[in-house]
Design a protein around this motif. Structure first.
Motif, PDB file in Angstrom:
ATOM      1  N   GLU A 106       0.813  -1.216   0.000  1.00 59.89           N
ATOM      2  CA  GLU A 106       0.000   0.000   0.000  1.00 59.89           C
ATOM      3  C   GLU A 106       0.848   1.268   0.000  1.00 59.89           C
ATOM      4  N   GLU A 107       2.119   1.140   0.387  1.00 58.12           N
ATOM      5  CA  GLU A 107       3.027   2.287   0.427  1.00 58.12           C
ATOM      6  C   GLU A 107       3.889   2.383  -0.824  1.00 58.12           C
ATOM      7  N   LEU A 108       3.609   1.534  -1.791  1.00 56.40           N
ATOM      8  CA  LEU A 108       4.420   1.450  -3.004  1.00 56.40           C
ATOM      9  C   LEU A 108       3.542   1.596  -4.244  1.00 56.40           C
ATOM     10  N   THR A 109       4.165   1.988  -5.341  1.00 54.90           N
ATOM     11  CA  THR A 109       3.480   2.049  -6.633  1.00 54.90           C
ATOM     12  C   THR A 109       4.297   1.287  -7.663  1.00 54.90           C
ATOM     13  N   ILE A 110       3.645   0.401  -8.382  1.00 51.06           N
ATOM     14  CA  ILE A 110       4.284  -0.233  -9.532  1.00 51.06           C
ATOM     15  C   ILE A 110       3.956   0.616 -10.753  1.00 51.06           C
ATOM     16  N   ILE A 111       4.999   1.199 -11.334  1.00 52.23           N
ATOM     17  CA  ILE A 111       4.842   2.047 -12.515  1.00 52.23           C
ATOM     18  C   ILE A 111       5.169   1.211 -13.742  1.00 52.23           C
ATOM     19  N   VAL A 131      -0.850   1.458  -8.666  1.00 52.31           N
ATOM     20  CA  VAL A 131      -0.391   1.213 -10.029  1.00 52.31           C
ATOM     21  C   VAL A 131      -0.395   2.516 -10.815  1.00 52.31           C
ATOM     22  N   GLY A 132       0.760   2.893 -11.364  1.00 53.36           N
ATOM     23  CA  GLY A 132       0.871   4.075 -12.207  1.00 53.36           C
ATOM     24  C   GLY A 132       1.091   3.663 -13.650  1.00 53.36           C
ATOM     25  N   VAL A 133       0.206   4.094 -14.550  1.00 55.50           N
ATOM     26  CA  VAL A 133       0.203   3.617 -15.933  1.00 55.50           C
ATOM     27  C   VAL A 133       0.582   4.747 -16.887  1.00 55.50           C
ATOM     28  N   ILE A 134       1.346   4.390 -17.914  1.00 55.60           N
ATOM     29  CA  ILE A 134       1.756   5.369 -18.922  1.00 55.60           C
ATOM     30  C   ILE A 134       0.941   5.204 -20.204  1.00 55.60           C
ATOM     31  N   LEU A 157     -15.307  -5.449  -7.781  1.00 57.38           N
ATOM     32  CA  LEU A 157     -13.880  -5.102  -7.733  1.00 57.38           C
ATOM     33  C   LEU A 157     -13.578  -3.733  -8.339  1.00 57.38           C
ATOM     34  N   ARG A 158     -14.565  -3.077  -8.903  1.00 57.55           N
ATOM     35  CA  ARG A 158     -14.289  -1.832  -9.627  1.00 57.55           C
ATOM     36  C   ARG A 158     -13.824  -0.712  -8.704  1.00 57.55           C
ATOM     37  N   ASP A 159     -14.450  -0.570  -7.554  1.00 58.68           N
ATOM     38  CA  ASP A 159     -14.030   0.487  -6.632  1.00 58.68           C
ATOM     39  C   ASP A 159     -12.621   0.228  -6.111  1.00 58.68           C
ATOM     40  N   LEU A 160     -12.292  -1.036  -5.884  1.00 57.68           N
ATOM     41  CA  LEU A 160     -10.937  -1.367  -5.455  1.00 57.68           C
ATOM     42  C   LEU A 160      -9.932  -0.935  -6.518  1.00 57.68           C
ATOM     43  N   ALA A 161     -10.227  -1.242  -7.775  1.00 60.83           N
ATOM     44  CA  ALA A 161      -9.318  -0.858  -8.857  1.00 60.83           C
ATOM     45  C   ALA A 161      -9.198   0.658  -8.965  1.00 60.83           C
ATOM     46  N   LYS A 162     -10.307   1.357  -8.815  1.00 60.06           N
ATOM     47  CA  LYS A 162     -10.272   2.818  -8.888  1.00 60.06           C
ATOM     48  C   LYS A 162      -9.429   3.416  -7.766  1.00 60.06           C
ATOM     49  N   SER A 163      -9.369   2.721  -6.633  1.00 62.59           N
ATOM     50  CA  SER A 163      -8.586   3.224  -5.502  1.00 62.59           C
ATOM     51  C   SER A 163      -7.102   2.913  -5.637  1.00 62.59           C
ATOM     52  N   LYS A 164      -6.735   2.108  -6.647  1.00 66.45           N
ATOM     53  CA  LYS A 164      -5.342   1.678  -6.806  1.00 66.45           C
ATOM     54  C   LYS A 164      -4.687   2.176  -8.088  1.00 66.45           C
ATOM     55  N   PHE A 165      -5.441   2.317  -9.162  1.00 66.79           N
ATOM     56  CA  PHE A 165      -4.869   2.627 -10.471  1.00 66.79           C
ATOM     57  C   PHE A 165      -4.884   4.128 -10.747  1.00 66.79           C
TER      58      PHE A 165
END
Length: 429
Positions: A106-111, A131-134, A157-165
């Protein structure tokens, strides 16, 4: 088996990125390395949210080169169909979390240079990374249609994804095409979200992936002979054959049981799956891979190494990696091992049999469905019964819900690698 190339972790005094464009430069370089290797040109990195510290970086390793010791051949072969950049980073994290005292996901981002596929999305959500996307993948990416509402995921699962991506803003600083300019969309928890990437960097991530996509797919789909190309039955190999020895290091009963009809597995395989699941106290599932001769090549359960070490991931990774190592051994010294391509072919010609069907509303099911699509190595032959079967319905949810999830996946999983799932015929208790 390790899912990443060996690299040293960057310590707290090492590389630090100040903005998204610097991070994009790092992962783009990884994508360029992937392209040079002959695999899918995608790169990624784990970045600490609080500091910008780059903890680890790597690229896609689905295909690797089979290097002869006495020649310069650069032919590539499938190493692991699940070795996408993001999924490898998740595996690397769990392999090294204790060793390097790493922060929580939770303290990290996979870019990543490219919008994650279904498998990678499931792995990332299961682990809990931001998750940080280019760049966008408009065929297999989880946001292929760019609506950023995650309609490709079950509603639960959509709200979970919105909170992460999060999808980084891009700016036209040096006269690049205006159609690549965009504002940030996504979670407030993604590292470097208040900074932007250049249009040129975004174009680079997009174009390097697309440039070699078709040739890489062709190489990936050439990872074994077709089922009707005079394939030999490995059951009759001598016991000291390295093909048997290597698979038995993972599953001691590999090639010892032959199911008379691999598409109608029956009671014998049911009992094997139950026994394997019971051998892992925390396992929720077990999965077997049968070849077209009915040989049980692997039968493995979930393992407690990490949340992403599920039964299907364990089976498909081990099958492919062992096949790659045997092929590499044969290429370098044909006297050491029988020609693997005479005995081991595409998984799509075999049958994956689950004790329990995946639970439709779980992140692990999303990972499993995506990994299955990646495993197929090309279009699946239209064979009935299907090569994705199960004995019991899901622990949670219904098969109807699972089929609905499959129907709403990105186009790749319905057009190119369609997923068809069915229950094993018979009554099993």
């Amino acid at each position: 088996m390790s899912q990443s190339e060996p690299q040293d972790v960057v310590n707290s005094k090492g590389s630090v990125v100040q903005n998204a464009d610097e991070a994009a430069s790092i992962v783009l370089n990884q994508a360029l390395s992937a392209a040079a290797q002959g695999t899918f040109a995608v790169g990624g990195a784990i970045v600490e949210n609080a500091t910008g510290r780059v903890i680890h970086k790597l690229h896609n390793n689905v295909l690797k080169k089979l290097l002869r010791t006495d020649s310069d051949t650069n032919n590539v072969f499938t190493y692991d169909p699940t070795a996408h950049g993001e999924t490898q980073l998740v595996y690397w994290y769990y392999e090294n979390k204790t060793k390097f005292n790493l922060p929580e996901p939770e303290e990290l981002t996979i870019i990543t240079t490219l919008d994650p596929c279904v498998m990678c999305t499931g792995a990332l959500l299961t682990a809990g990374f931001n998750v940080g996307v280019i760049a966008i993948d408009d065929y297999a990416g989880i946001n292929w249609d760019e609506d950023f509402n995650f309609q490709t995921l079950p509603e639960s699962l959509r709200d979970l994804a919105k909170s992460k991506f999060g999808y980084y803003a891009s700016e036209n600083k040096d006269g690049g095409p205006s159609e690549y300019v965009r504002s940030y969309k996504g979670s407030p928890n993604v590292a470097l979200r208040n900074t932007s990437i250049s249009v040129q960097r975004l174009m680079g991530c997009d174009s390097i992936f697309r440039a070699g996509l078709e040739s890489v797919r062709a190489d990936s789909y050439d990872a074994g002979p077709d089922a009707d190309k005079n394939l030999l039955d490995p059951y009759y190999l001598p016991e000291e054959s390295l093909i048997k020895v290597k698979y038995r290091e993972i599953y001691p009963d590999a090639f010892k049981v032959k199911i008379s009809n691999p598409r109608l597995p029956g009671e014998e395989l049911f009992q094997i799956l139950k026994k394997v699941k019971e051998s892992e106290p925390k396992a929720q599932n077990s999965v077997a891979l049968l070849d077209q001769f009915g040989n049980v090549i692997l039968c493995l359960a979930d393992t407690d190494e990490s949340p992403v070490h599920t039964a299907f991931m364990n089976v498909t990774q081990n099958y492919a990696i062992i096949r790659f190592e045997l092929t590499k051994m044969y290429v370098n010294d044909p006297k050491k091992v029988e020609a693997p391509n005479k005995y081991l072919t595409y998984p799509k010609y075999g049958t994956f049999v689950f004790l329990y069907a995946p639970s439709p509303n779980s992140t692990k099911a999303i990972m499993t469905l995506g990994a299955y699509g990646s495993t197929l190595e090309g279009k699946v032959p239209k064979i009935f019964p299907a090569n994705f079967q199960y004995y019991y319905p899901p622990h949670e949810g219904t098969i109807k819900e699972l089929r609905s999830v499959i129907m709403h996946l990105p186009p790749f999983y319905n057009e190119f690698a369609p997923i068809s799932i069915m229950q094993v015929a018979g009554d099993f208790t």
